[in-house]
Design an enzyme around this catalytic site. Structure first.
Site, short mmCIF file in Angstrom:
data_model
loop_
_atom_site.label_atom_id
_atom_site.label_comp_id
_atom_site.label_asym_id
_atom_site.label_seq_id
_atom_site.Cartn_x
_atom_site.Cartn_y
_atom_site.Cartn_z
N HIS A 110 -60.35 -26.62 12.26
CA HIS A 110 -60.75 -26.38 12.89
C HIS A 110 -60.29 -26.86 14.33
CE1 HIS A 110 -64.60 -24.31 11.61
NE2 HIS A 110 -63.81 -24.67 10.22
N GLU B 65 -61.11 -31.39 12.52
CA GLU B 65 -61.12 -31.13 13.75
C GLU B 65 -59.86 -31.39 14.57
OE1 GLU B 65 -63.28 -29.45 15.40
OE2 GLU B 65 -64.84 -29.39 14.15
N GLU C 238 -59.92 -21.36 18.39
CA GLU C 238 -59.18 -22.33 17.60
C GLU C 238 -58.19 -22.29 17.36
OE1 GLU C 238 -62.76 -24.25 15.49
OE2 GLU C 238 -63.65 -24.36 16.37
N HIS D 118 -63.06 -20.00 12.85
CA HIS D 118 -63.54 -19.98 14.79
C HIS D 118 -62.36 -19.58 16.21
CE1 HIS D 118 -66.80 -23.25 14.00
NE2 HIS D 118 -67.23 -21.77 13.51
O1 0X9 Z 1 -69.90 -26.79 14.52
C1 0X9 Z 1 -68.87 -26.21 13.68
O2 0X9 Z 1 -68.81 -25.43 13.21
C2 0X9 Z 1 -67.39 -27.22 13.56
N1 0X9 Z 1 -67.32 -27.72 14.52
S1 0X9 Z 1 -66.53 -26.31 15.88
O3 0X9 Z 1 -66.56 -27.18 17.38
N2 0X9 Z 1 -65.14 -26.95 15.70
O4 0X9 Z 1 -67.14 -25.45 15.51
C3 0X9 Z 1 -67.86 -28.82 12.58
C4 0X9 Z 1 -68.51 -28.03 11.51
C5 0X9 Z 1 -68.74 -29.33 10.29
N3 0X9 Z 1 -69.80 -28.91 9.54
C6 0X9 Z 1 -71.43 -29.39 9.73
N4 0X9 Z 1 -71.59 -30.23 10.29
N5 0X9 Z 1 -71.75 -28.60 9.00
ZN ZN Z 2 -64.49 -24.30 14.36
#
Ligand code: 0X9
Ligand code: ZN
Length: 443
Positions: free
Chosen positions: A310, A380, A186, A183
């Site tokens: 992330h 994260e 980040e 991302h």
């Molecule tokens: O949403 C995402 O891709 C991740 N969080 S972020 O804030 N960095 O965008 C978390 C991914 C965790 N994976 C799932 N929940 N599938």
């Molecule tokens: Zn992310």
């Protein structure tokens, strides 16, 4: 600890500076700590996204927000907040979600100063140059190679640290890969893997690190999405960009690379709308960046573990993320929990199954585990909340967050020979037997 109501005063002039019925001015353990002036950013006039805070008493409500196309970034008791296009916001409302506050990105971030010291973060050129210097400094140990090209034709650089093999030479040693910046905004997730690689080189004479460099095959891909990361800092200003820089059929820009992997692709928590921040792309692995990661992983059957860094929220997540189901193999699940729990103890982060945050299909770790059996974790990183800097926590965060993440990285490198031994606490880097760890305690 300051309350959110107090924090709002810091954003005088912003639409967020409204009385908040949740807070009565008394100290509140659930309220985020305001450490300093938050992020600094300038958002383009054309960017119509809003930062929205929704009533979300439970996961079903969070999930409805994600399903509406909102990129949920901050979860607090009773609420979920994130970025929404006007269309995603309308979908959320149509789904019955209650909106607490919305504020345009310009209102929320546009008035803040640019942080002078953020120059410590690596842009693409600086990253490449530092990776090359690392290889030049320890040529017997480090090799640099490109795993493929980005959408706009940039090399996706990887560093390999191991004794006795270089570049794409095959190895039978157990392997691990650390990735950053799927991302764009980040940026701290580039710094951590880069600094980890440097740390291993700087401390190569330390017996335990020397052992890992001798017996493991260790890869770092600090910037999976260089086009997006470069765009995010274009003009010396942050753009709050998440996706890559693909041109979509409707004229919008970008695919969410962490929704573009094949496992569960097209399911919940990943938007079919190209304008959304969580757009899954036209097909699984449609993007050059995810294709490159796929090819990289497939060419290396020795890879046993993976961390995809992330930001933000201070979480350690393990599969599944695309489904509420638990992974079916009980031994593997116990190992995942033990590892996540142990690394959570080391960092102070929270360990949980990815889908406990929200169900989102097409992420890196689900694919890596489902297709390749790789024990894959999403970290994260710091900070905990948007109020502590969100995606732009400033220069001071870099060393602090890197330091906190050294031990978990060494621990996972060590366990790469047999991740299942995590459940027995069998790592010299573990703080205590895993049976007493957070992960085990939740079983
Ligand atoms: O949403 C995402 O891709 C991740 N969080 S972020 O804030 N960095 O965008 C978390 C991914 C965790 N994976 C799932 N929940 N599938
Ligand atoms: Zn992310």
């Amino acid at each position: 600890m300051k309350t959110l109501a107090a924090a709002l005063v810091l954003f005088a002039g912003s639409a967020l500076a409204l009385p908040d019925p949740r807070f009565d001015g008394k100290p509140d353990a659930a309220a985020p700590v305001v450490k300093a002036k938050a992020s600094a950013a300038a958002i383009s006039e054309a960017d119509s996204r809003v930062w929205v805070e929704l009533e979300a008493p439970d996961k079903a409500a969070r999930q409805a927000a994600v399903n509406a196309g909102i990129s949920v970034e901050e979860v607090k008791p009773g609420t979920a907040a994130g970025f929404a296009t006007p269309k995603a916001l309308a979908r959320a409302k149509a789904a019955g979600l209650k909106v607490r506050t919305t504020v345009s990105l310009r209102q929320r971030f546009g008035a803040l100063d640019f942080p002078e010291k953020d120059a410590v973060y690596h842009n693409y050129k600086e990253l490449e140059s530092d990776m090359r210097s690392l290889a030049a400094r320890a040529p017997d140990l480090v090799s640099i190679f490109s795993i493929g090209k980005s959408t706009l034709g940039k090399d996706l650089w990887a560093a390999r640290l191991t004794k006795g093999a270089k570049g794409s030479q095959p190895s039978k040693k157990p392997g691990i890969v650390f990735m950053g910046t799927h991302h764009a905004r980040e940026h701290l997730s580039t710094e951590v893997p880069l600094l980890l690689a440097k740390h291993l080189v700087d401390n190569r004479a330390e017996p335990e690190i020397a052992r890992l460099l001798e017996t493991r095959d260790i890869y770092f891909i600090p910037m999976v999405n260089p086009d997006g990361a470069e765009y995010d800092i274009e003009g010396g200003k942050y753009h709050m960009h998440r996706k890559n820089m693909s041109k979509n059929a409707d004229g919008s820009t970008g695919v969410d690379l962490n929704r573009n992997y094949a496992w569960g692709w097209g399911g919940g928590g990943a938007s079919p709308d190209p304008g959304d921040d969580t757009y899954r792309g036209p097909s699984a692995f449609s993007e050059p960046e995810t294709k490159a990661v796929k090819a990289f992983v497939e060419a290396r059957p020795n890879l046993k573990t993976l961390i995809s860094y992330h930001t933000f929220s201070e979480l350690i997540l393990y599969p599944w993320g695309g489904s509420d189901a638990q992974i079916p193999d009980a031994k593997a699940l116990a190992a995942f929990r033990a590892m996540a729990g142990e690394m959570a103890k080391m960092t102070g982060y929270t360990a949980e199954q990815s889908s406990d945050l929200y169900v989102a299909t097409g992420d890196t770790c689900d694919w890596a585990y489902a297709e390749k059996g790789i024990f894959a974790f999403t970290f994260e990183l710091t900070p905990k909340s948007m109020w502590d800097g969100g995606f732009y926590p400033g220069a001071a965060a870099v060393q602090r967050v890197f330091q906190a993440n050294i031990r978990p990285a060494l621990y996972l490198i060590d366990l790469s020979d047999d991740p299942l031994r995590a459940a027995k606490g069998a790592s010299v880097f573990a703080s205590a037997p895993a049976s007493k760890s957070q992960g085990e305690a939740t079983k």
